[in-house]
Design a protein around this motif. Structure first.
Motif, PDB file in Angstrom:
ATOM      1  N   PHE A 616       0.830  -1.206   0.000  1.00 44.44           N
ATOM      2  CA  PHE A 616       0.000   0.000   0.000  1.00 44.44           C
ATOM      3  C   PHE A 616       0.866   1.258   0.000  1.00 44.44           C
ATOM      4  O   PHE A 616       0.599   2.214  -0.739  1.00 44.44           O
ATOM      5  CB  PHE A 616      -0.929  -0.013   1.209  1.00 44.44           C
ATOM      6  CG  PHE A 616      -1.688   1.272   1.408  1.00 44.44           C
ATOM      7  CD1 PHE A 616      -2.653   1.673   0.498  1.00 44.44           C
ATOM      8  CD2 PHE A 616      -1.424   2.092   2.491  1.00 44.44           C
ATOM      9  CE1 PHE A 616      -3.342   2.871   0.670  1.00 44.44           C
ATOM     10  CE2 PHE A 616      -2.104   3.276   2.682  1.00 44.44           C
ATOM     11  CZ  PHE A 616      -3.066   3.670   1.759  1.00 44.44           C
ATOM     12  N   ALA A 617       1.911   1.267   0.808  1.00 40.01           N
ATOM     13  CA  ALA A 617       2.771   2.445   0.879  1.00 40.01           C
ATOM     14  C   ALA A 617       3.469   2.694  -0.455  1.00 40.01           C
ATOM     15  O   ALA A 617       3.574   3.843  -0.913  1.00 40.01           O
ATOM     16  CB  ALA A 617       3.802   2.271   1.991  1.00 40.01           C
ATOM     17  N   ALA A 618       3.936   1.593  -1.109  1.00 42.77           N
ATOM     18  CA  ALA A 618       4.633   1.753  -2.388  1.00 42.77           C
ATOM     19  C   ALA A 618       3.702   2.309  -3.457  1.00 42.77           C
ATOM     20  O   ALA A 618       4.072   3.202  -4.229  1.00 42.77           O
ATOM     21  CB  ALA A 618       5.211   0.414  -2.821  1.00 42.77           C
ATOM     22  N   ARG A 619       2.482   1.802  -3.514  1.00 41.12           N
ATOM     23  CA  ARG A 619       1.543   2.267  -4.539  1.00 41.12           C
ATOM     24  C   ARG A 619       1.020   3.661  -4.225  1.00 41.12           C
ATOM     25  O   ARG A 619       0.754   4.451  -5.140  1.00 41.12           O
ATOM     26  CB  ARG A 619       0.401   1.262  -4.687  1.00 41.12           C
ATOM     27  CG  ARG A 619       0.883  -0.071  -5.230  1.00 41.12           C
ATOM     28  CD  ARG A 619      -0.225  -1.043  -5.493  1.00 41.12           C
ATOM     29  NE  ARG A 619       0.316  -2.345  -5.859  1.00 41.12           N
ATOM     30  CZ  ARG A 619      -0.411  -3.439  -6.036  1.00 41.12           C
ATOM     31  NH1 ARG A 619      -1.731  -3.393  -5.884  1.00 41.12           N
ATOM     32  NH2 ARG A 619       0.167  -4.590  -6.366  1.00 41.12           N
ATOM     33  N   ALA A 620       0.837   3.970  -2.953  1.00 42.15           N
ATOM     34  CA  ALA A 620       0.386   5.317  -2.589  1.00 42.15           C
ATOM     35  C   ALA A 620       1.407   6.353  -3.050  1.00 42.15           C
ATOM     36  O   ALA A 620       1.045   7.414  -3.580  1.00 42.15           O
ATOM     37  CB  ALA A 620       0.170   5.403  -1.088  1.00 42.15           C
ATOM     38  N   GLU A 621       2.682   6.046  -2.868  1.00 46.63           N
ATOM     39  CA  GLU A 621       3.716   6.977  -3.303  1.00 46.63           C
ATOM     40  C   GLU A 621       3.807   7.012  -4.824  1.00 46.63           C
ATOM     41  O   GLU A 621       3.976   8.081  -5.419  1.00 46.63           O
ATOM     42  CB  GLU A 621       5.059   6.575  -2.705  1.00 46.63           C
ATOM     43  CG  GLU A 621       6.179   7.554  -3.004  1.00 46.63           C
ATOM     44  CD  GLU A 621       7.430   7.277  -2.197  1.00 46.63           C
ATOM     45  OE1 GLU A 621       8.393   8.054  -2.324  1.00 46.63           O
ATOM     46  OE2 GLU A 621       7.439   6.286  -1.434  1.00 46.63           O
ATOM     47  N   LYS A 622       3.654   5.842  -5.446  1.00 46.31           N
ATOM     48  CA  LYS A 622       3.761   5.756  -6.905  1.00 46.31           C
ATOM     49  C   LYS A 622       2.648   6.538  -7.592  1.00 46.31           C
ATOM     50  O   LYS A 622       2.863   7.163  -8.638  1.00 46.31           O
ATOM     51  CB  LYS A 622       3.713   4.278  -7.307  1.00 46.31           C
ATOM     52  CG  LYS A 622       3.887   4.015  -8.787  1.00 46.31           C
ATOM     53  CD  LYS A 622       3.931   2.506  -9.012  1.00 46.31           C
ATOM     54  CE  LYS A 622       4.286   2.194 -10.445  1.00 46.31           C
ATOM     55  NZ  LYS A 622       4.437   0.741 -10.684  1.00 46.31           N
ATOM     56  N   TYR A 623       1.458   6.511  -7.006  1.00 48.63           N
ATOM     57  CA  TYR A 623       0.303   7.113  -7.654  1.00 48.63           C
ATOM     58  C   TYR A 623      -0.075   8.468  -7.050  1.00 48.63           C
ATOM     59  O   TYR A 623      -1.169   8.980  -7.289  1.00 48.63           O
ATOM     60  CB  TYR A 623      -0.891   6.169  -7.579  1.00 48.63           C
ATOM     61  CG  TYR A 623      -0.673   4.875  -8.319  1.00 48.63           C
ATOM     62  CD1 TYR A 623      -0.061   4.856  -9.572  1.00 48.63           C
ATOM     63  CD2 TYR A 623      -1.090   3.663  -7.778  1.00 48.63           C
ATOM     64  CE1 TYR A 623       0.138   3.665 -10.257  1.00 48.63           C
ATOM     65  CE2 TYR A 623      -0.895   2.468  -8.467  1.00 48.63           C
ATOM     66  CZ  TYR A 623      -0.276   2.482  -9.694  1.00 48.63           C
ATOM     67  OH  TYR A 623      -0.080   1.296 -10.384  1.00 48.63           O
ATOM     68  N   GLY A 624       0.797   9.069  -6.256  1.00 45.45           N
ATOM     69  CA  GLY A 624       0.573  10.417  -5.750  1.00 45.45           C
ATOM     70  C   GLY A 624      -0.473  10.528  -4.673  1.00 45.45           C
ATOM     71  O   GLY A 624      -1.034  11.606  -4.460  1.00 45.45           O
ATOM     72  N   VAL A 625      -0.746   9.435  -3.951  1.00 52.86           N
ATOM     73  CA  VAL A 625      -1.734   9.472  -2.873  1.00 52.86           C
ATOM     74  C   VAL A 625      -1.093   9.910  -1.570  1.00 52.86           C
ATOM     75  O   VAL A 625      -1.696  10.622  -0.765  1.00 52.86           O
ATOM     76  CB  VAL A 625      -2.406   8.087  -2.717  1.00 52.86           C
ATOM     77  CG1 VAL A 625      -3.257   8.028  -1.451  1.00 52.86           C
ATOM     78  CG2 VAL A 625      -3.267   7.797  -3.937  1.00 52.86           C
ATOM     79  N   GLY A 626       0.134   9.496  -1.325  1.00 55.25           N
ATOM     80  CA  GLY A 626       0.802   9.859  -0.089  1.00 55.25           C
ATOM     81  C   GLY A 626       2.124   9.135   0.020  1.00 55.25           C
ATOM     82  O   GLY A 626       2.552   8.433  -0.903  1.00 55.25           O
ATOM     83  N   ALA A 627       2.774   9.271   1.146  1.00 59.32           N
ATOM     84  CA  ALA A 627       4.079   8.641   1.344  1.00 59.32           C
ATOM     85  C   ALA A 627       4.261   8.318   2.815  1.00 59.32           C
ATOM     86  O   ALA A 627       3.643   8.932   3.698  1.00 59.32           O
ATOM     87  CB  ALA A 627       5.207   9.553   0.853  1.00 59.32           C
ATOM     88  N   SER A 628       5.119   7.327   3.069  1.00 57.37           N
ATOM     89  CA  SER A 628       5.442   6.924   4.435  1.00 57.37           C
ATOM     90  C   SER A 628       6.859   7.393   4.757  1.00 57.37           C
ATOM     91  O   SER A 628       7.782   7.163   3.973  1.00 57.37           O
ATOM     92  CB  SER A 628       5.344   5.404   4.577  1.00 57.37           C
ATOM     93  OG  SER A 628       5.679   4.994   5.877  1.00 57.37           O
ATOM     94  N   THR A 629       7.039   8.068   5.885  1.00 54.04           N
ATOM     95  CA  THR A 629       8.356   8.559   6.272  1.00 54.04           C
ATOM     96  C   THR A 629       8.682   8.089   7.680  1.00 54.04           C
ATOM     97  O   THR A 629       7.786   7.805   8.493  1.00 54.04           O
ATOM     98  CB  THR A 629       8.408  10.092   6.230  1.00 54.04           C
ATOM     99  OG1 THR A 629       7.513  10.612   7.221  1.00 54.04           O
ATOM    100  CG2 THR A 629       8.017  10.613   4.863  1.00 54.04           C
ATOM    101  N   ARG A 630       9.949   7.999   7.980  1.00 58.06           N
ATOM    102  CA  ARG A 630      10.386   7.618   9.316  1.00 58.06           C
ATOM    103  C   ARG A 630      10.309   8.790  10.297  1.00 58.06           C
ATOM    104  O   ARG A 630      10.284   8.602  11.509  1.00 58.06           O
ATOM    105  CB  ARG A 630      11.820   7.088   9.262  1.00 58.06           C
ATOM    106  CG  ARG A 630      11.958   5.775   8.510  1.00 58.06           C
ATOM    107  CD  ARG A 630      13.399   5.268   8.567  1.00 58.06           C
ATOM    108  NE  ARG A 630      13.523   3.993   7.891  1.00 58.06           N
ATOM    109  CZ  ARG A 630      13.305   2.815   8.472  1.00 58.06           C
ATOM    110  NH1 ARG A 630      12.943   2.780   9.745  1.00 58.06           N
ATOM    111  NH2 ARG A 630      13.446   1.694   7.804  1.00 58.06           N
ATOM    112  N   GLN A 631      10.294  10.013   9.767  1.00 59.30           N
ATOM    113  CA  GLN A 631      10.332  11.180  10.635  1.00 59.30           C
ATOM    114  C   GLN A 631       8.979  11.515  11.252  1.00 59.30           C
ATOM    115  O   GLN A 631       8.908  12.156  12.294  1.00 59.30           O
ATOM    116  CB  GLN A 631      10.842  12.406   9.846  1.00 59.30           C
ATOM    117  CG  GLN A 631      12.292  12.328   9.416  1.00 59.30           C
ATOM    118  CD  GLN A 631      12.512  11.401   8.239  1.00 59.30           C
ATOM    119  OE1 GLN A 631      11.575  11.159   7.475  1.00 59.30           O
ATOM    120  NE2 GLN A 631      13.736  10.900   8.090  1.00 59.30           N
TER     121      GLN A 631
END
Length: 667
Positions: A616-631
């Protein structure tokens, strides 16, 4: 929901018609909710020839129907055939959760054969109106077919999501698989991609829907409503005290193979290559296939069972199923009767209906020297490759011939010098028609959405049939002419192989080169958007009297309500968090973070809820939905922070209360 008038009385009278003694049936209610604990199955036995028992049964069903929908059983059923009257002692005229249900050995005689037609749909849910209409088409074809064969009129009913026909027959409880073969024959004639005859309802103690009861699979939602089973027609089959029955001979005629589809090497059809000879007068075949020699020549690993099966057949157990390598020993086998007759089977559901003819086509047709005595060599049609006009006639085939099977050298398109094989033709057609960009499971993604394998491999159109005529391994008569009538079956034999080649040539969704503006991106964004806009009910305890006030809002609306300055704030038990971040100059922005488990808590697309967090995180970032960060992790957990543009898209049109945003967390 208001229940329609029940049809139970007419059904129960028909069930017991013509009997001169007890007619005992088991009634079974599945997944009956209880106040505490998991739902249970309740069952009991009723003598339908006794008016008192029929009345007791009507009261039981009326009690179920009077409950709230959430407290009703998933379905109420009755045994298709009467059972041993002694079973009344288990629960006479009542239902209880402690009752032991009837088994096949409790049915002494099959008085009824049920034909059940259901639409193809995901399990555990009700059918749509369109899906049920598709089942009605198949059901009508079955009724017309059996009527033309001289069968008596059945009792017909809507089972809620499909249709059932109950035919009176006179068969022993142990029927030797006759009913099963009859149902499979109907399925072979009438099944289509949208609806199918249920071939699993052959056992003697099978249960069917009781008219006047609800079918409650899954939730009662718009488009997939719960429905009540209702009678369509009840035949007037009691005349002068005799029940008009469909005699055993009718069932046997239906179950008998109409063509040598199951693998018989009997009298050949004109031009069938290679054609075994006519049977000898003693019942054996003049040319007997040496199965071991044939399998060895085709490179198929197998073992021979030490003993024949119950029908005296030699059983060759294949190490791998020719249709799916994950099947095999001991479930996939070729069998040869003492007279030489051949049959084949794979016991897995996905290979259901594939007999000797399909196995022979997948493994590769036997050559003349695989028979004893050998057959005369088959004539081969000469052809010239379009890029090499100097090529001569095609050489006679042997064990290594390129047309022998799917593992032959010319099975991969583009490798052979001459015309492509059927699998190659179909593969090129699939690429031209769908122009896929990636695969997901056994489906491919196109500009118009996902195309499942079953849809693509179901039917060949006239354009593809015309191309298959020029395939190197197209079915031919002995004079070399192409058998046009066999090309649809030829397509079915090789279409899944071609589809497998297509899947192998495509990347999966995460490996595909797709951007935020692609059709796949829009599909993914739509799934997430629909989930975030689904309505959620939350409650607050207010006042000193602990009064609970509930409110229904979309999930993104709750985010706007809960968002405050400071750390992430969770939306109660949902895997969703929100907060307000100041941008300067008095401007603020709402941040929303989600984990993939959220979608299992909502009415979201199944594809979305079954993803892993990483996917989910990979596709969200790929398709401009969002991103997961460590910060920036809400409550220290990895989550996808939705992009500001996507949140703006979600909140468009939702009125904001300025006083409800930007306040301190101590509010």
């Amino acid at each position: 929901m208001t229940a329609p008038p029940p049809d139970r009385d007419r059904f129960l009278c028909w069930y017991a018609a013509g009997a001169d003694g007890p007619v005992v049936a088991e009634v079974r209610a599945l997944k009956v909710p209880r106040r505490y604990g998991r739902p249970v199955t309740e069952a009991g036995f009723f003598d339908l020839a006794d008016p008192a028992h029929r009345g007791a049964l009507s009261r039981v069903v009326a009690g179920y129907n009077a409950r709230r929908p959430a407290d009703q059983p998933r379905g109420v059923y009755i045994t298709v055939n009467p059972v041993n009257p002694d079973l009344l002692a288990r629960a006479s005229g009542r239902v209880t959760a402690e009752t032991v249900s009837a088994s096949d050995k409790d049915v002494c005689r099959r008085l009824i054969m049920m034909v059940d037609v259901d639409p193809v749909r995901p399990s555990g849910i009700s059918a749509t109106d369109a899906e049920k209409a598709a089942a009605k088409v198949v059901f009508g074809g079955v009724l017309d077919d059996l009527h033309a064969r001289g069968w008596a009129e059945p009792l017909a009913q809507e089972s809620g999501n499909g249709y059932q026909a109950w035919y009176r027959v006179g068969l022993p409880g142990e029927d030797g698989g006759l009913v099963e073969r009859a149902l499979k024959a109907l399925a072979a004639r009438h099944d289509n991609p949208a609806a199918k005859v249920d071939t699993s309802v052959f056992n003697a103690s099978r249960i069917g829907k009781l008219p006047g009861t609800w079918a409650r699979k899954g939730d009662d939602v718009p488009g997939r409503p719960h429905r009540m089973a209702a009678l369509i027609s009840v035949p007037d089959d009691v005349r002068g005290g005799e029940v008009v029955a469909t005699h055993r001979v009718r069932v046997e005629e239906l179950a008998a193979p109409q063509v040598p589809e199951s693998g018989t090497c009997g009298r050949p059809k004109a031009g069938s290559p290679p054609a075994p000879a006519e049977p000898r007068s003693a019942g054996e075949y003049r040319h007997r296939l040496l199965v071991g020699r044939w399998l060895d020549a085709r490179g198929v690993a197998y073992r021979v069972k030490d003993r024949p099966d119950a029908k005296g057949r030699t059983v060759y157990v294949l190490e791998d199923c020719p249709f799916d390598p994950t099947h095999g020993d001991p479930d996939s086998c070729v069998m040869q009767a003492p007279d030489g007759q051949l049959s084949a089977i794979c016991l897995h559901a996905s290979c259901s209906g594939r007999g000797w003819k399909a196995f022979k086509g997948a493994i590769g047709a036997p050559e003349p020297d695989h028979y004893d005595p050998p057959l005369a060599p088959r004539p081969r049609v000469a052809f010239k490759a379009p890029t090499k006009p100097q090529d001569g006639p095609r050489a006679a085939a042997g064990p290594e011939d390129a047309t022998a099977g799917p593992d032959a050298p010319d099975a991969a398109p583009g490798v052979q010098d001459g015309p492509p094989t059927g699998a190659g033709v179909i593969l090129d057609y699939f690429r031209e028609r769908y122009r896929p960009d990636f695969r997901r499971g056994t489906a491919v993604h196109t500009a118009d959405g996902f195309v499942p394998m079953g849809e693509a491999c179901a039917v060949a159109d006239s354009v593809l049939i015309a191309r298959l005529e020029r395939a190197a391994d197209a079915p031919q008569y002995q004079n070399g002419a192409v058998k046009r009538g066999s090309l649809p079956a030829f397509f079915k034999t090789w279409s899944r192989v071609a589809w497998g080649d297509l899947l192998n040539s495509l990347p999966d969704e995460d490996g595909a080169d797709l951007g935020a503006g692609s059709a796949a991106a829009e599909a993914f964004r739509r799934m997430v958007r629909d989930a975030m806009l689904s309505e959620v009910v939350l409650g607050d305890v207010i006042g000193k009297d602990d009064v609970t006030r509930t409110e229904r809002r979309s999930l993104i609306d709750w985010c706007l309500k809960f968002a405050k300055l400071g750390p992430w704030k969770s939306i109660r038990s949902k895997r969703c968090w929100c907060k307000v971040v100041p941008l300067g100059g008095g401007e603020i922005v709402t941040k929303v973070a989600v984990r993939v488990e959220l979608f299992g808590q909502l009415r979201s697309d199944r594809t979305l809820s079954e993803m892993t967090q990483n996917t989910f995180a990979a596709r969200a970032e790929k398709y401009g939905v969002g991103a997961s960060t460590r910060q920036d992790r809400p409550e220290g957990r990895a989550a996808v922070v939705l992009s500001d543009s996507f949140v703006a898209e979600l909140t468009e049109g939702i009125p904001l209360d300025p006083e409800d945003l930007g306040r301190s967390p101590e509010r």
